[in-house]
Scaffold this motif. Structure first.
Motif, PDB file in Angstrom:
ATOM      1  N   GLY A 152       6.372  34.732  -4.987  1.00  0.00           N
ATOM      2  CA  GLY A 152       6.752  36.131  -5.130  1.00  0.00           C
ATOM      3  C   GLY A 152       7.563  36.598  -3.938  1.00  0.00           C
ATOM      4  O   GLY A 152       7.518  36.004  -2.859  1.00  0.00           O
TER       5      GLY A 152
ATOM      6  N   ASN B  31       2.093  41.297  -8.578  1.00  0.00           N
ATOM      7  CA  ASN B  31       3.530  41.036  -8.475  1.00  0.00           C
ATOM      8  C   ASN B  31       3.890  39.682  -7.869  1.00  0.00           C
ATOM      9  O   ASN B  31       5.028  39.238  -7.995  1.00  0.00           O
ATOM     10  CB  ASN B  31       4.187  42.139  -7.634  1.00  0.00           C
ATOM     11  N   GLY B  32       2.944  39.044  -7.196  1.00  0.00           N
ATOM     12  CA  GLY B  32       3.238  37.791  -6.518  1.00  0.00           C
ATOM     13  C   GLY B  32       3.767  38.031  -5.119  1.00  0.00           C
ATOM     14  O   GLY B  32       4.389  39.060  -4.836  1.00  0.00           O
ATOM     15  N   GLY B  33       3.506  37.094  -4.234  1.00  0.00           N
ATOM     16  CA  GLY B  33       3.920  37.239  -2.840  1.00  0.00           C
ATOM     17  C   GLY B  33       2.795  36.839  -1.916  1.00  0.00           C
ATOM     18  O   GLY B  33       1.971  35.976  -2.253  1.00  0.00           O
TER      19      GLY B  33
ATOM     20  N   SER C 263       0.417  34.101  -3.617  1.00  0.00           N
ATOM     21  CA  SER C 263       0.959  33.045  -4.461  1.00  0.00           C
ATOM     22  C   SER C 263       0.878  31.702  -3.742  1.00  0.00           C
ATOM     23  O   SER C 263       1.062  31.627  -2.524  1.00  0.00           O
ATOM     24  CB  SER C 263       2.420  33.362  -4.816  1.00  0.00           C
TER      25      SER C 263
END
Length: 228
Positions: free
Chosen positions: A68, A121-123, A209
């Motif tokens: 992400g 959202n991912g990251g 992620s």
């Protein structure tokens, strides 16, 4: 599971690795009230219906993207971060994009809100060590490990930078002295003090992620000091 000792709950039930946990969850209060929960077989989200006063499953089988573009660090403290974390953030900013998406910084300053945003959202979320707090500020047993379990169950990862959060064993207190034996263990005061250290022990915490966390771990491998 939790053991019951002669004096109530057994300390051994709490001072365990995160791999022994059977459930983890959090509540997020905003425009709606959301409960995110894992029982060890996936992560599910529930939203409170205020009319029925009941949580309804609204996010079945939640999964975090493999990578992400969102990062959530308190950059006001960036000069205090360890060299691996500083270099990781510098490289990400220089790249400008992750997975074809422009990088974005979001930091609320509340663990649940920031981690939930990364989960959706991912990251990567990070509360690293600093010069003043070499172990970070998040407590292993009731902050870092439960969030790491949720992330892993959703397909993500949780790391200290040097290894999996769920593999960290809290410090174990020495056993109390046996009556009539002055050479074994410590006294009640020492035992309680050491037990408190184990329950409230802190660890540097990185959640998110798998690809983002893996890259962060690589920076610790190449630029960090060996963990003692």
């Amino acid at each position: 599971g939790v053991k019951v000792g002669k004096d109530g709950w057994s300390l051994d039930s709490f001072l365990q690795r995160g791999t022994k946990m059977v459930a983890a969850g959090y509540c997020l209060y905003s425009a709606t009230t959301v409960l995110v929960l894992t029982l060890g077989s996936g992560v599910h989200g529930f939203t409170l219906d205020p009319d029925k006063q009941t949580f309804l499953q609204t996010h079945p089988n939640m999964r975090i993207p493999d990578s992400g573009s969102l990062y959530s660090f308190n950059e006001a403290n960036s000069r205090e971060f360890s060299e691996p974390v500083q270099k990781f953030l510098e490289k990400m900013k220089e790249a400008g994009k992750i997975g074809g998406k422009k990088i974005s910084s979001r930091y609320v300053g509340a663990l649940v809100a920031d981690v939930h945003n990364v989960l959706i959202n991912g990251g990567i979320y990070g509360y690293p060590s600093t010069r003043d707090n070499p172990s970070g500020k998040l407590r292993l047993l009731y902050e870092s490990a439960p969030m790491a379990m949720i992330m892993e169950q959703a397909g993500g990862a949780g790391s200290t930078g040097y290894g999996r959060i769920l593999d960290v064993l809290p410090p174990q207190p020495r056993k109390k002295k046996a009556k009539g034996n002055d050479d074994v263990g410590g006294d009640d005061g020492t035992f309680e003090e050491e037990a408190g250290k184990g329950i409230h022990v802190r660890v540097p915490t990185f959640l998110g992620s798998v690809e983002n966390v893996f890259e962060l771990d690589q920076f610790h491998k190449y630029y960090g000091e060996e963990e003692g």
